[in-house]
Design an enzyme around this catalytic site. Structure first.
Site, short mmCIF file in Angstrom:
data_model
loop_
_atom_site.label_atom_id
_atom_site.label_comp_id
_atom_site.label_asym_id
_atom_site.label_seq_id
_atom_site.Cartn_x
_atom_site.Cartn_y
_atom_site.Cartn_z
N ASP A 122 5.86 20.70 -15.73
CA ASP A 122 5.96 20.23 -17.12
C ASP A 122 5.25 18.90 -17.26
O ASP A 122 5.88 17.86 -17.16
CB ASP A 122 7.43 20.12 -17.53
CG ASP A 122 7.60 19.66 -18.97
OD1 ASP A 122 6.62 19.69 -19.72
OD2 ASP A 122 8.71 19.23 -19.32
N GLU A 161 3.90 13.81 -25.44
CA GLU A 161 4.63 14.98 -25.94
C GLU A 161 6.12 14.76 -25.76
O GLU A 161 6.93 15.06 -26.64
CB GLU A 161 4.19 16.24 -25.19
CG GLU A 161 4.79 17.55 -25.74
CD GLU A 161 6.04 18.02 -25.01
OE1 GLU A 161 6.65 19.00 -25.45
OE2 GLU A 161 6.44 17.40 -24.00
N GLU A 162 6.48 14.23 -24.58
CA GLU A 162 7.89 14.18 -24.19
C GLU A 162 8.72 13.29 -25.10
O GLU A 162 9.92 13.52 -25.25
CB GLU A 162 8.03 13.74 -22.72
CG GLU A 162 7.38 14.68 -21.71
CD GLU A 162 8.10 16.02 -21.57
OE1 GLU A 162 9.06 16.27 -22.31
OE2 GLU A 162 7.68 16.82 -20.71
N ASP A 166 2.99 25.26 -22.07
CA ASP A 166 3.99 24.24 -21.71
C ASP A 166 5.30 24.89 -21.28
O ASP A 166 6.36 24.31 -21.39
CB ASP A 166 4.22 23.29 -22.90
CG ASP A 166 5.14 22.12 -22.54
OD1 ASP A 166 5.18 21.75 -21.35
OD2 ASP A 166 5.82 21.61 -23.44
#
Lengths: 308, 308
Positions: free
Chosen positions: B137, B171-172, B199
């Site tokens: 990830d 993104e996180e 993802d």
């Protein structure tokens, strides 16, 4: 390897095969002048999980520091090494060797009503490593070996021979409790008709693993057939039965262990992950049923189980 | 719960269902006066594995400390609670809120030879949590989205439309890079013929997960049929496609994700266990093949993929 930290990144084959690296890495590397060893944790599966465990020192060489690292870290070091990186490792450890102290085996029994001097022994070990809670290694084994007596007493079942429960102490640091017991009770070897130990998990039970003569195996097979209501009728033969009861391996006494679906046992073994969550109460009840039934029927047989 | 530390021990159902507790526990508990929250890690399996991840604060309530604990610890607290134990928890955390800093999306493209202004976008995100190495990830997704361009260039394959690779940043912490991209390139929405994002793992690939009209799905199904040599011909339909590309969910643009055997994805996700070991080089090559083939054929079609 003189003056170096030696890293062992050995692939998992089986516990028996692979644990050699954890057991003997430090002493062997020290004999070549290494200053410390790091050993890949002995497990077939990891979520960045470090495992601990017993390892051997050898009085003829320097006792060098040694520790287990996660499989992931061992692989990473190996990848770095393969691409020619210069590996500089700085180890800081807080481990200490403390002096010995007194510890005791825990013993209970249900006296036999016809041959109280003859004994079926059920056992597990009560100690564990200082990671996780030791639920599977060996809380489960201790639970069913204690529970077998409690259950028989509750049912008011009495057997011809005595059923003795022993919760071994100090198994993890080298079967210390079992050796002390064997030494103290050497004159009882002829009185043991079956030695039982559960130390390989209390997952869904399948039956019994057995070490002894073909004749004895036939007797145990008949006992195990009684477990068809819970589908635990398998008998597997092996010479390598039990951990503590291995101390009696040369005495010719029949030995039995719990056969269970323990394919993931070594995912948890000697790690922070060996917690109560690994035990399933239904499986634990079924393991207790197998353990209790086999011990009771073996203790109540009209004949002694044939020995070597 | 006023003045208390609130512990959430919620059973795993699916990531989408269960992550709500991690996302909103602190803000919700704070609205009732709680002083901190501890949330069971969002995973279907643990070896005493803590997982981290995004969580939401709400400006209308006090920002209270919150952390994830392992499933095992959450279960233990629950068992203690059920038997009436008084639970006293003392939380010490070193987490800090740092100020924002500049970060950038990474963009590359192979210009189309007939309709360079029309774009098939392949993407993954380049950031990860500060545990493990973020290999799954989303190192794998970033790898195949970068690798698709590298592979096509090496093969000297040119397509009618442009293939653009975007490695999203941040993104996180809330799709920050994707939102910034969507805002800046709003006028290009009509030019995207397919948005792709990986993802959800790069385990053994099975095909493509797709969101779009029935007509569009027929086109993608024909493309995916070409992947029969590596048994990756599955097409699954879903409206919930991608993480970053969800930002375009209301634009009617066809969206695709990598379908792969990712049943264990959330064992590793946002934990120390998300390391290089989780990636298998053969699977990664096959994922790259799926990703590259689908992007290339989609970019080279004689017609645009139908959109909503």
């Amino acid at each position: 390897v003189s003056g170096k930290i030696v890293v062992f990144n050995e692939d998992w084959v089986s516990y028996g095969e692979t644990v050699k690296y954890r057991d003997y890495a430090a002493a062997n590397a020290a004999s070549y002048g290494a200053v410390a060893t790091l050993v890949r944790s002995v497990t077939p599966f990891s979520l960045n999980t470090p495992h601990t465990g017993w390892q051997d020192y050898n009085n003829s060489v320097t006792k060098i520091p040694t520790a287990c690292i996660t499989p992931e870290d061992a692989h990473m070091l190996h990848r770095m090494y393969k691409r020619g990186a210069k590996l500089l490792i700085n180890i800081k450890m807080g481990a200490q060797h403390l002096s010995d102290s007194v510890s005791r085996n825990t013993v209970a029994e249900l006296k036999g009503i016809l041959s109280p001097d003859k004994v079926v022994l059920v056992s597990g070990h009560l100690d564990s490593w200082d990671v996780g809670t030791g639920a599977m290694d060996d809380g489960g084994g201790a639970f069913i070996s204690w529970g077998a007596l409690a259950l028989l007493r509750k049912l008011n079942f009495k057997s011809r021979r005595t059923i003795r429960s022993v919760l071994w102490t100090a198994e993890e640091i080298g079967l210390v409790g079992a050796f002390a017991y064997a030494k103290r009770h050497r004159d009882e070897n002829q009185k043991f008709t079956l030695l039982m130990e559960s130390d390989e998990g209390t997952f869904n039970p399948l039956g019994i693993e057995f070490g002894g003569t073909d004749q004895a195996a036939c007797v145990i097979q008949e006992i195990v057939k009684l477990l068809h209501p819970i589908n635990a009728t398998n008998l597997e033969r092996s010479d390598n039965i039990g951990s503590d009861i291995m101390v009696w391996a040369n005495e010719g006494i029949p030995r039995a262990s719990l056969l269970n679906e323990n394919g993931k046992y070594f995912w948890y073994h000697h790690s922070d992950a060996d917690t109560m969550d690994v035990e399933d109460s239904e499986n634990l009840d079924k393991c207790l049923a197998v353990w209790t039934a086999v011990a009771y029927v073996a203790a109540d047989l009209s004949i002694d189980i044939p020995r070597k």
